[in-house]
Design an enzyme around this catalytic site. Structure first.
Site, PDB file in Angstrom:
ATOM      1  N   ARG A 152      -6.760  -8.145  -9.250  1.00 26.27           N
ATOM      2  CA  ARG A 152      -7.447  -9.414  -9.492  1.00 26.27           C
ATOM      3  C   ARG A 152      -8.912  -9.113  -9.779  1.00 26.27           C
ATOM      4  O   ARG A 152      -9.352  -7.962  -9.717  1.00 26.27           O
ATOM      5  CB  ARG A 152      -7.356 -10.313  -8.250  1.00 26.27           C
ATOM      6  CG  ARG A 152      -7.856  -9.607  -6.986  1.00 26.27           C
ATOM      7  CD  ARG A 152      -7.946 -10.514  -5.800  1.00 26.27           C
ATOM      8  NE  ARG A 152      -8.136  -9.798  -4.550  1.00 26.27           N
ATOM      9  CZ  ARG A 152      -9.273  -9.285  -4.112  1.00 26.27           C
ATOM     10  NH1 ARG A 152     -10.363  -9.370  -4.856  1.00 26.27           N
ATOM     11  NH2 ARG A 152      -9.344  -8.671  -2.952  1.00 26.27           N
ATOM     12  N   LYS A 181       0.817  -1.210   0.000  1.00 26.82           N
ATOM     13  CA  LYS A 181       0.000   0.000   0.000  1.00 26.82           C
ATOM     14  C   LYS A 181       0.855   1.266   0.000  1.00 26.82           C
ATOM     15  O   LYS A 181       0.559   2.232  -0.701  1.00 26.82           O
ATOM     16  CB  LYS A 181      -0.928  -0.014   1.215  1.00 26.82           C
ATOM     17  CG  LYS A 181      -2.112  -0.966   1.099  1.00 26.82           C
ATOM     18  CD  LYS A 181      -3.068  -0.765   2.258  1.00 26.82           C
ATOM     19  CE  LYS A 181      -4.351  -1.553   2.069  1.00 26.82           C
ATOM     20  NZ  LYS A 181      -4.161  -2.995   2.113  1.00 26.82           N
TER      21      LYS A 181
END
Length: 674
Positions: free
Chosen positions: A299, A119
């Site tokens: 994804r 992140k």
């Protein structure tokens, strides 16, 4: 250069494995399942053309064994691997290993996964790309004193997030400085267990945030599109409960702006395939939503069906075609939104007990009329990887099914959602079905007054709500017993009038009594079968008339009672449009002599591992004080003292694996002076 994919190994399980197999079958592509020992007979294994056992049960022994999965792909002649979501889907090393083995990874390049996987690093990249960010600390230095100082600089309340995290795991909201150290330690423990890294980032906590995400696709030819947005604001424990598309109240101009920012994010890392750029959004001074980059999921998302519903597209097919080298099937100006879609995640969990995961057998699994894995459902769609009779195990996510509804308007979609949930009957494990109905019917959700604290704001209307009046449940239980008795006697009644069960006796009708437990209460219900179609009930001193009409349906006190009742052992589960309820039939002889549970005996509320003991034997504790932390399904659950007392003894240590119901510790209650 295009390469036609002929056989796909699906490196996942459950509903997403079934979902990928359904599209592959439609595209005439063969599929290979891999499975753990406990999943050997699962629905997704049957849905594929071939299956390869991985061994083990826990993910680390099965679905996270990259080398075994790649070996299975090569042994079966698969030319591509679809990772689904979770497990290895965002593992850059796995994507690289697939490429090295000559296998097509149906997902983004390993470099893009790496860039977006951390992140802190991804936020530095987004800042360079001009994507808006929430103020915070995203640095690599994880010294506690530095983190505490950065927290003071950012200001409270703030959010601590696992840098390598996702799926709502490894996240803590901290309201004040004195709670920072405790929440940091808890977040880091969960981060290590889930992602193998304790690194965190710290950000300003947006007070009334909405979670709005953009579905993006990129191909190997440098083309990008966004397939509009999804609003995933309704969450518990930072995990999504309801998702919908399009986002209510989002203007066309802001939608375009967010879509372009998402494409900029994807382009910055050379993204190929399906991805989701997640934003925190809040009302801006112009009345529209302001938005800040949160993370990119590299994804397919769990909630992708709502995008399929409003676009009429099959996103898995897009993934497969793009992985084979084809260009994007459509350009941005060819994409349109049709209607409104909502997805509800049906899970085995207990909302009234802090959403504790439930395990057990699906004794009954009855679902409404629906299309399965349909890209553009007419009304309702259900994606599920379990069948009636299957077990919900402690090893994996407790999701039973995803229910997706579509309508011309949000109001129509909401009506269809409630109707479909009312027709969803699950017996054997605790579920959130009734809770989902209450959330969808709540004032905040119905009026699209959305933010991630919606469930907490609507707490009074959502938790501790009685499903059905006890009189209704009792009447349905009695009717079920009478109907079952008559069905058993039908054959004999034609031969022997004395076995006819119509309530007739030489001395007159006989009154029978049932002891029923519902919740914490125990009630005695007296009933008298007057004839084959009528009975009289006495519940807590009130008399009720129960009848069967000509169609065999129930009538209680002159009003039709539309219920469906299932019996499993001593448990009766009653479902109606107004809600559902469960009662236990108590056999006084079978339960005679049972002692009340000791007040100081604290047991494991679910199967899991002890990850922290927060007190020691001999410590004096107050009611509500945290005593221990267990980890189940990669989520932490804190066990608190039910009364003031002294910790007498611990029976397990950190790292021990517990089964549900075992005694974890003994607490001696402090006797209050009279």
């Amino acid at each position: 250069m295009t390469r036609r994919i002929k056989k796909i190994l699906i490196a996942n399980r459950g509903e997403i494995a079934c979902r990928v197999a359904a599209t592959a079958r439609r595209m005439a592509i063969r599929t290979v399942a891999v499975h753990s020992d406990i999943d050997a007979h699962a629905q997704f294994v049957a849905a594929c053309d071939e299956a390869v056992p991985l061994g083990g049960n826990a993910p680390k022994d099965s679905y996270l064994r990259a080398e075994k999965i790649i070996a299975a792909a090569k042994a079966t002649g698969a030319d591509a691997i679809h990772p689904g979501y979770g497990f290895l889907s965002e593992n850059a090393d796995f994507a690289a290993a697939c490429a090295e083995a000559g296998l097509i990874f149906i997902g983004p390049p390993a470099a893009a996964i790496s860039a977006m996987g951390l992140k802190a690093e991804s936020k530095r990249l987004m800042e360079k790309a001009g994507v808006p960010l929430v103020p915070g600390y995203h640095g690599a230095d994880q010294d506690f004193d530095l983190l505490a100082a950065e927290a003071e600089r950012i200001g409270y309340p703030l959010m601590i997030k696992a840098s390598a995290g996702g799926g709502g795991k490894g996240m803590r909201i901290v309201a004040s400085a004195d709670a920072f150290a405790e929440n940091l330690a808890s977040c880091q423990r969960e981060a290590i267990n889930s992602f193998g890294s304790a690194a965190v980032l710290i950000e300003r906590y947006v007070q009334r945030p909405r979670h709005v995400e953009i579905q993006v696709f990129g191909d190997a030819h440098g083309n990008y599109v966004y397939l509009f947005e999804r609003d995933c604001s309704v969450q518990r424990r930072h995990q999504k409960v309801l998702e919908e598309a399009p986002a209510p109240g989002l203007s066309a101009a802001r939608r375009r702006e967010m879509g372009e920012a998402a494409i900029a994010a994807a382009r910055a890392v050379g993204y190929v395939g399906a991805g989701t750029v997640e934003f925190i959004a809040e009302p801006g001074c112009d009345g529209d939503l302001s938005f800040y980059f949160m993370e990119m999921n590299t994804r397919l998302q769990v909630e992708h069906p709502v995008t399929e519903a409003i676009t009429g597209l099959d996103l898995v097919e897009w993934q497969i075609r793009i992985a084979g080298g084809e260009p994007l099937p459509l350009h941005q100006d060819e994409l349109t939104i049709t209607g409104h879609a909502i997805e509800a995640r049906i899970c085995a969990e207990n909302p009234d007990n802090d959403f504790l995961p439930a395990t057990g057998r699906l004794d009954i699994l009855r679902l409404p009329a629906h299309a399965a894995f349909a890209a553009n459902p007419n009304g309702a769609r259900i994606d599920s990887g379990v069948r009636e009779g299957d077990d919900i195990s402690p090893f994996y996510d407790p999701m039973i099914a995803k229910l997706i509804v579509h309508g011309e308007t949000r109001e129509e979609a909401l009506a269809r959602l409630d109707a479909a949930l009312a027709q969803t009957h699950i017996v054997g494990v605790a579920t959130n079905v009734a809770f989902l109905r209450r959330v969808a019917a709540s004032r905040a959700f119905a009026t699209a007054d959305l933010d991630t604290a919606l469930i907490e704001r609507e707490r009074e209307a959502l938790f501790g709500v009685e499903g059905l009046p006890f009189a209704t449940t009792a009447a349905a239980t009695v009717a079920h017993i009478l109907q079952a008795e008559r069905a058993l006697a039908d054959a004999d009644a034609r031969k022997d009038p004395w076995s006819h069960r119509d309530g007739w006796r030489i001395s007159g009708p006989v009154t029978r009594r049932l002891v029923l437990e519902h919740g914490e209460a125990r009630e005695t219900v007296a009933f008298t079968a007057l004839d084959a179609r009528n009975a009289r009930l006495d519940i807590a001193g009130t008399t009720h008339d129960l009848a069967f009409d000509n169609a065999g349906d129930l009538v209680l006190d002159g009003r039709p009672l539309h219920v469906v009742t299932y019996r499993t052992g001593e448990i009766f589960s009653v479902f109606a449009n107004a809600g559902s309820a469960v009662v236990h039939l108590v056999d006084p002889l079978a339960h005679a002599g049972e002692a009340e549970q000791e007040a100081g005996r604290l047991t494991a509320p679910m199967p899991g591992k002890v990850v922290a003991l927060l007190v020691a034997a001999g410590d004096t504790v107050a009611k509500g004080q945290p005593l221990a932390v267990m980890e189940a399904m990669k989520m932490e659950h804190t066990i608190k003292a039910p009364v003031d007392g002294t910790v007498a003894e611990f029976f397990y240590q950190i790292g021990d694996q517990l089964t549900e119901g075992v005694e974890l510790l003994r607490l001696e209650a402090i006797q209050q002076a009279g």
